[in-house]
Design a protein around this motif. Structure first.
Motif, mmCIF file in Angstrom:
data_model
loop_
_atom_site.group_PDB
_atom_site.id
_atom_site.type_symbol
_atom_site.label_atom_id
_atom_site.label_comp_id
_atom_site.label_asym_id
_atom_site.label_seq_id
_atom_site.Cartn_x
_atom_site.Cartn_y
_atom_site.Cartn_z
ATOM 1 N N PRO A 76 13.918 10.786 -35.857
ATOM 2 C CA PRO A 76 14.604 9.731 -35.078
ATOM 3 C C PRO A 76 14.499 10.015 -33.580
ATOM 4 N N GLY A 77 14.238 8.977 -32.802
ATOM 5 C CA GLY A 77 14.153 9.117 -31.361
ATOM 6 C C GLY A 77 12.820 9.611 -30.841
ATOM 7 N N TRP A 78 11.844 9.815 -31.738
ATOM 8 C CA TRP A 78 10.548 10.325 -31.295
ATOM 9 C C TRP A 78 9.791 9.260 -30.527
ATOM 10 N N GLN A 79 9.179 9.659 -29.419
ATOM 11 C CA GLN A 79 8.372 8.763 -28.614
ATOM 12 C C GLN A 79 7.025 9.417 -28.344
ATOM 13 N N PRO A 80 5.942 8.655 -28.370
ATOM 14 C CA PRO A 80 4.627 9.253 -28.061
ATOM 15 C C PRO A 80 4.572 9.722 -26.620
ATOM 16 N N ALA A 81 3.805 10.748 -26.371
ATOM 17 C CA ALA A 81 3.672 11.294 -25.021
ATOM 18 C C ALA A 81 3.005 10.259 -24.123
ATOM 19 N N PRO A 82 3.535 10.074 -22.910
ATOM 20 C CA PRO A 82 2.933 9.081 -22.013
ATOM 21 C C PRO A 82 1.529 9.483 -21.605
ATOM 22 N N ARG A 83 0.660 8.509 -21.462
ATOM 23 C CA ARG A 83 -0.714 8.762 -21.058
ATOM 24 C C ARG A 83 -0.760 9.122 -19.578
ATOM 25 N N LYS A 84 -1.585 10.106 -19.239
ATOM 26 C CA LYS A 84 -1.738 10.483 -17.847
ATOM 27 C C LYS A 84 -2.591 9.438 -17.131
ATOM 28 N N ARG A 85 -2.262 9.182 -15.903
ATOM 29 C CA ARG A 85 -3.025 8.253 -15.101
ATOM 30 C C ARG A 85 -2.921 8.664 -13.635
ATOM 31 N N GLN A 86 -3.705 7.999 -12.809
ATOM 32 C CA GLN A 86 -3.763 8.340 -11.403
ATOM 33 C C GLN A 86 -2.411 8.079 -10.730
ATOM 34 N N GLN A 87 -1.903 9.081 -10.023
ATOM 35 C CA GLN A 87 -0.657 8.949 -9.295
ATOM 36 C C GLN A 87 -0.925 8.543 -7.849
ATOM 37 N N ASP A 88 0.005 7.808 -7.277
ATOM 38 C CA ASP A 88 -0.080 7.461 -5.867
ATOM 39 C C ASP A 88 0.450 8.622 -5.037
ATOM 40 N N SER A 89 -0.250 8.948 -3.961
ATOM 41 C CA SER A 89 0.124 10.110 -3.156
ATOM 42 C C SER A 89 1.283 9.842 -2.225
ATOM 43 N N ASP A 90 1.709 8.596 -2.098
ATOM 44 C CA ASP A 90 2.869 8.219 -1.290
ATOM 45 C C ASP A 90 2.737 8.719 0.154
ATOM 46 N N PRO A 91 1.987 8.010 0.992
ATOM 47 C CA PRO A 91 1.834 8.453 2.382
ATOM 48 C C PRO A 91 3.117 8.396 3.192
ATOM 49 N N GLY A 92 4.138 7.674 2.699
ATOM 50 C CA GLY A 92 5.409 7.606 3.417
ATOM 51 C C GLY A 92 5.474 6.418 4.363
ATOM 52 N N ARG A 93 6.546 6.373 5.125
ATOM 53 C CA ARG A 93 6.772 5.268 6.054
ATOM 54 C C ARG A 93 6.185 5.586 7.423
ATOM 55 N N PHE A 94 5.848 4.534 8.145
ATOM 56 C CA PHE A 94 5.376 4.687 9.518
ATOM 57 C C PHE A 94 6.573 5.028 10.401
ATOM 58 N N THR A 95 6.479 6.121 11.150
ATOM 59 C CA THR A 95 7.586 6.609 11.970
ATOM 60 C C THR A 95 7.226 6.521 13.453
ATOM 61 N N TRP A 96 8.243 6.803 14.282
ATOM 62 C CA TRP A 96 8.009 6.844 15.721
ATOM 63 C C TRP A 96 7.050 7.977 16.091
ATOM 64 N N TRP A 97 7.083 9.051 15.312
ATOM 65 C CA TRP A 97 6.159 10.151 15.559
ATOM 66 C C TRP A 97 4.711 9.708 15.321
ATOM 67 N N ASP A 98 4.516 8.884 14.304
ATOM 68 C CA ASP A 98 3.170 8.349 14.065
ATOM 69 C C ASP A 98 2.714 7.468 15.224
ATOM 70 N N LEU A 99 3.639 6.662 15.735
ATOM 71 C CA LEU A 99 3.293 5.821 16.888
ATOM 72 C C LEU A 99 2.932 6.685 18.086
ATOM 73 N N GLY A 100 3.685 7.767 18.288
ATOM 74 C CA GLY A 100 3.347 8.677 19.376
ATOM 75 C C GLY A 100 1.978 9.307 19.191
ATOM 76 N N ALA A 101 1.644 9.635 17.937
ATOM 77 C CA ALA A 101 0.317 10.201 17.671
ATOM 78 C C ALA A 101 -0.785 9.187 17.965
ATOM 79 N N VAL A 102 -0.537 7.926 17.637
ATOM 80 C CA VAL A 102 -1.529 6.880 17.915
ATOM 81 C C VAL A 102 -1.736 6.732 19.418
ATOM 82 N N LEU A 103 -0.654 6.718 20.175
ATOM 83 C CA LEU A 103 -0.769 6.614 21.630
ATOM 84 C C LEU A 103 -1.488 7.827 22.207
ATOM 85 N N PHE A 104 -1.167 9.000 21.675
ATOM 86 C CA PHE A 104 -1.833 10.214 22.129
ATOM 87 C C PHE A 104 -3.323 10.159 21.815
ATOM 88 N N TYR A 105 -3.657 9.575 20.672
ATOM 89 C CA TYR A 105 -5.059 9.461 20.266
ATOM 90 C C TYR A 105 -5.800 8.490 21.174
#
Length: 351
Positions: A76-105
């Motif tokens: 009872p309660g048995w579930q098949p193991a989930p299939r592995k698949r490609q994960q998203d690397s999650d780059p995160g949100r654009f921050t003020w530091w990123d904007l500063g890096a763009v201006l510096f670039y």
């Protein structure tokens, strides 16, 4: 006496093959027809008007014939193991530091702010009468610029880089195998496309001023120094801005393929800044093609692998590393034995 003898007789043994038409069929748990749970080919199924299931495997009872005995199915309660698949690397949100890096670039690298600061200690080398010393000073100028930009990029994207390294574990062997395959396909495709465009437009096959200046500069520095700056620091800086920011973080607000188009369009412009400023005249369809195809390859690989910054860096670094190997070792050996190569071939191999 007869009554006593009958009282001591053992009870009748039930038919192990199911109830007979003359006897009352036994009601099995979960069955609405009074048949055994999976039927052993006896008379129970036939007596109820159903075809007997025969001697099939008991873990697969026919529909409507009850449940298999306990212990034959999953717990009872048995579930098949989930299939592995490609994960998203999650780059995160654009921050003020990123904007500063763009201006510096933009201000520090594209406009030339970093170069202006580095000109002070390197002015003697850049103004030397010796051409080799000048090229070495130019290389140090680029090394300082890429070193500062790479330090900023690593500090702002360190966690995203680590997440992308962990996400690379899914089918890592196939991804790594595709890197050299993609490089070979890119060279062949560029050579064919440039030839077709040249025949269609009549434009002469030639290397860009940017590529020629890079070759002249690298001819005056050691191979390992070129690998550090051109094959490691430079690719990471470009992948951070053109893939991680323009595609990864911007795709949280705009469709990812629209971001990809923006990245592919802006990536070649970086390599033709002098032409855009009117300093040289090497901007043409043939000279732009290798950079456009590289931008498409790096961007698609970044998206398909789950916005994976590490994989895009590996692919870009491998492309630049192989160009350095060709420039330092392969092409000199080939030209020494067979003479100068066609400009189209050099441009395709060294792009």
């Amino acid at each position: 006496m007869l009554i006593l003898m009958n009282a001591h007789q053992p009870p009748p043994v039930p038919n192990p093959y199911g109830p007979t038409p003359q006897s009352q069929p036994q009601q099995w748990p979960g069955s609405t027809q009074g048949n055994p749970p999976y039927g052993a080919g006896g008379h129970g199924a036939a007596s109820q008007g159903h075809p007997g299931p025969g001697y099939g495997y008991p873990n697969q009872p026919p529909q409507g014939y009850g449940q298999p005995p306990q212990g034959y199915g999953p717990p009872p309660g048995w579930q098949p193991a989930p299939r592995k698949r490609q994960q998203d690397s999650d780059p995160g949100r654009f921050t003020w530091w990123d904007l500063g890096a763009v201006l510096f670039y933009v201000v520090g690298f594209i406009i030339g702010g970093i170069q202006l600061l580095a000109l002070i200690p390197l002015s003697g080398m850049l103004n030397s009468a010796d051409q080799t010393v000048q090229e070495q000073g130019l290389f140090l100028l680029n090394a300082i610029s890429y070193g500062l930009l790479a330090a900023v990029a690593f500090s702002l994207s360190g966690f995203a880089l680590w997440r992308s390294i962990k996400a690379l574990a899914y089918l890592w062997w196939l991804k790594l195998l595709l890197i050299p395959v993609a490089w070979v396909v890119l060279i062949i495709f560029n050579a064919v496309l440039v030839t077709v465009v040249s025949m269609a437009t009549g434009e002469e096959l030639a290397q860009s001023e940017n590529q020629q200046s890079i070759e002249a500069m690298l001819s005056a520095v050691p191979f390992l120094a070129a690998v550090v700056v051109i094959a490691l620091l430079g690719p990471y800086v470009e992948e951070y801005f053109f893939r991680h920011l323009l595609v990864g973080k911007l795709s949280r607000h705009i469709n990812v393929w629209i971001c990809a188009a923006i990245s592919v369009i802006t990536f070649p412009l970086l390599h033709f800044i002098p032409a855009l400023m009117g300093l040289v005249d090497d901007l043409s369809l043939i000279t732009v093609i290798p950079y456009v195809t590289m931008g498409i390859l790096f961007t698609v690989a970044y998206i398909v692998t789950g916005r994976n910054l590490f994989y895009a860096w590996l692919l870009h670094a491998f492309n630049n590393f192989m160009s350095l190997v060709n420039m330092y070792f392969l092409l000199p050996w080939v030209e020494e034995r067979f003479g100068p190569l066609e400009p189209m071939i050099r441009a395709a191999v060294l792009a």
